[in-house]
Design an enzyme around this catalytic site. Structure first.
Site, PDB file in Angstrom:
ATOM      1  N   ASP A 132       0.792  -1.228   0.000  1.00  8.07           N
ATOM      2  CA  ASP A 132       0.000   0.000   0.000  1.00  8.07           C
ATOM      3  C   ASP A 132       0.830   1.287   0.000  1.00  8.07           C
ATOM      4  O   ASP A 132       0.635   2.171  -0.825  1.00  8.07           O
ATOM      5  CB  ASP A 132      -1.046  -0.003   1.127  1.00  8.07           C
ATOM      6  CG  ASP A 132      -0.447   0.039   2.528  1.00  8.07           C
ATOM      7  OD1 ASP A 132       0.726  -0.344   2.703  1.00  8.07           O
ATOM      8  OD2 ASP A 132      -1.175   0.459   3.457  1.00  8.07           O
ATOM      9  N   TYR A 147       2.717 -12.001  -2.172  1.00  8.98           N
ATOM     10  CA  TYR A 147       1.298 -12.349  -2.231  1.00  8.98           C
ATOM     11  C   TYR A 147       0.868 -12.673  -3.650  1.00  8.98           C
ATOM     12  O   TYR A 147       1.475 -12.240  -4.624  1.00  8.98           O
ATOM     13  CB  TYR A 147       0.413 -11.257  -1.633  1.00  8.98           C
ATOM     14  CG  TYR A 147       0.312  -9.977  -2.424  1.00  8.98           C
ATOM     15  CD1 TYR A 147       1.262  -8.970  -2.292  1.00  8.98           C
ATOM     16  CD2 TYR A 147      -0.755  -9.765  -3.303  1.00  8.98           C
ATOM     17  CE1 TYR A 147       1.164  -7.791  -3.003  1.00  8.98           C
ATOM     18  CE2 TYR A 147      -0.868  -8.589  -4.017  1.00  8.98           C
ATOM     19  CZ  TYR A 147       0.102  -7.607  -3.858  1.00  8.98           C
ATOM     20  OH  TYR A 147      -0.003  -6.438  -4.572  1.00  8.98           O
ATOM     21  N   TYR A 178      -1.260 -14.645   1.119  1.00 11.51           N
ATOM     22  CA  TYR A 178      -0.006 -14.011   1.550  1.00 11.51           C
ATOM     23  C   TYR A 178       1.032 -14.994   2.073  1.00 11.51           C
ATOM     24  O   TYR A 178       0.692 -15.965   2.731  1.00 11.51           O
ATOM     25  CB  TYR A 178      -0.286 -13.028   2.696  1.00 11.51           C
ATOM     26  CG  TYR A 178      -1.045 -11.808   2.292  1.00 11.51           C
ATOM     27  CD1 TYR A 178      -0.391 -10.721   1.735  1.00 11.51           C
ATOM     28  CD2 TYR A 178      -2.422 -11.738   2.479  1.00 11.51           C
ATOM     29  CE1 TYR A 178      -1.091  -9.584   1.370  1.00 11.51           C
ATOM     30  CE2 TYR A 178      -3.138 -10.601   2.115  1.00 11.51           C
ATOM     31  CZ  TYR A 178      -2.463  -9.538   1.562  1.00 11.51           C
ATOM     32  OH  TYR A 178      -3.150  -8.413   1.200  1.00 11.51           O
ATOM     33  N   ARG A 231      -6.840  -4.624   7.569  1.00  7.33           N
ATOM     34  CA  ARG A 231      -6.828  -5.965   6.983  1.00  7.33           C
ATOM     35  C   ARG A 231      -6.968  -6.958   8.132  1.00  7.33           C
ATOM     36  O   ARG A 231      -6.001  -7.222   8.851  1.00  7.33           O
ATOM     37  CB  ARG A 231      -5.519  -6.239   6.231  1.00  7.33           C
ATOM     38  CG  ARG A 231      -5.229  -5.276   5.092  1.00  7.33           C
ATOM     39  CD  ARG A 231      -6.081  -5.547   3.856  1.00  7.33           C
ATOM     40  NE  ARG A 231      -5.739  -4.651   2.776  1.00  7.33           N
ATOM     41  CZ  ARG A 231      -6.290  -3.446   2.563  1.00  7.33           C
ATOM     42  NH1 ARG A 231      -7.225  -2.992   3.380  1.00  7.33           N
ATOM     43  NH2 ARG A 231      -5.904  -2.711   1.541  1.00  7.33           N
ATOM     44  N   ASP A 288      -4.780   3.610  -2.534  1.00 10.57           N
ATOM     45  CA  ASP A 288      -3.359   3.990  -2.448  1.00 10.57           C
ATOM     46  C   ASP A 288      -3.040   5.083  -3.471  1.00 10.57           C
ATOM     47  O   ASP A 288      -2.329   6.045  -3.170  1.00 10.57           O
ATOM     48  CB  ASP A 288      -2.454   2.783  -2.715  1.00 10.57           C
ATOM     49  CG  ASP A 288      -2.808   1.595  -1.849  1.00 10.57           C
ATOM     50  OD1 ASP A 288      -3.365   1.804  -0.762  1.00 10.57           O
ATOM     51  OD2 ASP A 288      -2.532   0.456  -2.275  1.00 10.57           O
TER      52      ASP A 288
END
Ligand code: ADP
Length: 310
Positions: free
Chosen positions: A29, A86, A100, A167, A258
């Site tokens: 991000d 990821y 991930y 998250r 982002d």
């Protein structure tokens, strides 16, 4: 020269191209925001503060940072750890699902590299951006040190900018996330939350409720993102709702927020008002979601932003 530090993690991104082939790039991000800011505002020094390894992929990542013209002075290379990774799957509506491999990533160790000398150098920045993702992944026993270093930056006049980017899978519990976010909101000068981030943790259902929530803190500027519905800003006591033109050709919504953050903050650092900065951030986000992956191709992105006057 205006300078901003982006604190967090960049990962190796894998994406399925066909049954037998994976595409590989880099994303995360704060890195995504840094890239989009630098692409639009070349005269801002945009720097990463992170830890990577000394392996081949880490070297490639460092090369990529440099190719995107990011300052890498505070990209630390851990002697034994490697970057997180990821795999991203995207459904037909553009919604994404992630798998991930990051539990032992170098970036978890970044705080140990931030000694007094480094913190002193970081005080040269105008802004320091961090999100809920680095908050979640840094080693738990380095959290107190992290908050102390942030307090030093704030005391030195660096503006702290926070995006919760919640998250769930990165946190041991909701209460843990809430406790850390509370510290972040208390200390920050600017917050850029998405409604979705706050809804799971605080039961917030709308952008207006998100603004109400943020008003309990001492934030000088709040920007609430709500997908294609709207962006609501709060500067001092002034609250404004900004229209977003929905994109119909959504390919992949990864890094919309982002891109928005990077370009919005770049515009603000360049002296643009909140209205223009929101429109530029939204243009960047609306462009990025028409391309697969977190980082849109340079030429297409620059072309779209030049249409918006950048
Ligand atoms: P996140 O990526 O953090 O979940 P949002 O979904 O709120 O954040 O999106 C961030 C920004 O991306 C929004 O403020 C908006 O500017 C832009 N955006 C998102 N979805 C769309 C869409 N369908 N059409 C146009 N712009 C969009």
């Amino acid at each position: 020269m205006t300078k901003i530090y982006f604190f967090g993690e960049c990962m190796v991104e894998l994406r399925e191209l066909d049954d037998a082939t994976m595409g590989q790039s880099f994303a995360g991000d704060v890195y995504n925001s840094a890239v989009y800011m630098k692409r639009c505002f070349a005269n801002i020094t945009v720097a990463m503060v992170t830890a990577i390894g000394r392996d081949r992929l880490s070297e490639k990542m460092l090369t990529r940072f440099k190719r995107e013209e990011l300052d890498t002075q505070f990209v630390f290379q851990h002697p034994s750890k490697v970057p997180g990774m990821y795999f991203i799957e995207t459904d037909s509506a553009g919604e994404r699902r992630f798998t991930y491999w990051r539990n032992d990533s170098a970036a978890k160790k970044v705080v140990q590299f931030l000694n007094d000398d480094v913190v002193e150098q970081l005080t040269a920045a105008d802004m320091f951006f961090f999100s809920g993702i680095p908050l979640a992944i840094i080693d738990e026993d380095s959290r107190d040190a992290f908050w102390q270093k942030l307090e030093c930056l704030k005391l030195a006049g660096v503006k702290l900018v926070f995006d919760p980017n919640y998250r769930a899978q990165l946190w041991v519990s909701k209460d843990d996330a809430i406790a850390q976010f509370n510290k972040a909101f208390h200390l920050s000068d600017i917050a850029l939350p998405g409604v979705e981030d706050l809804s799971v943790l605080y039961g917030i259902k709308s952008a207006q409720e998100a603004i109400d929530f943020c008003q309990q803190y001492n934030l000088e500027e709040v920007v609430v993102k709500d997908g294609p519905k709207s962006v609501i800003t709060l500067t001092g006591t002034e609250r404004h709702s900004h229209q977003i033109t929905p994109v119909t050709n959504v390919v992949d919504t990864t890094s919309a927020g982002d891109a928005f953050n990077g370009v919005y903050l770049g515009a603000r650092l360049s002296g643009k008002n909140v209205f223009d900065a929101v429109q530029l951030g939204a243009k960047a986000a609306g462009t990025v979601i028409q391309h697969p992956g977190a980082i849109a191709p340079l030429v297409a992105f620059k072309q779209a932003m030049s249409e918006a006057g950048i």
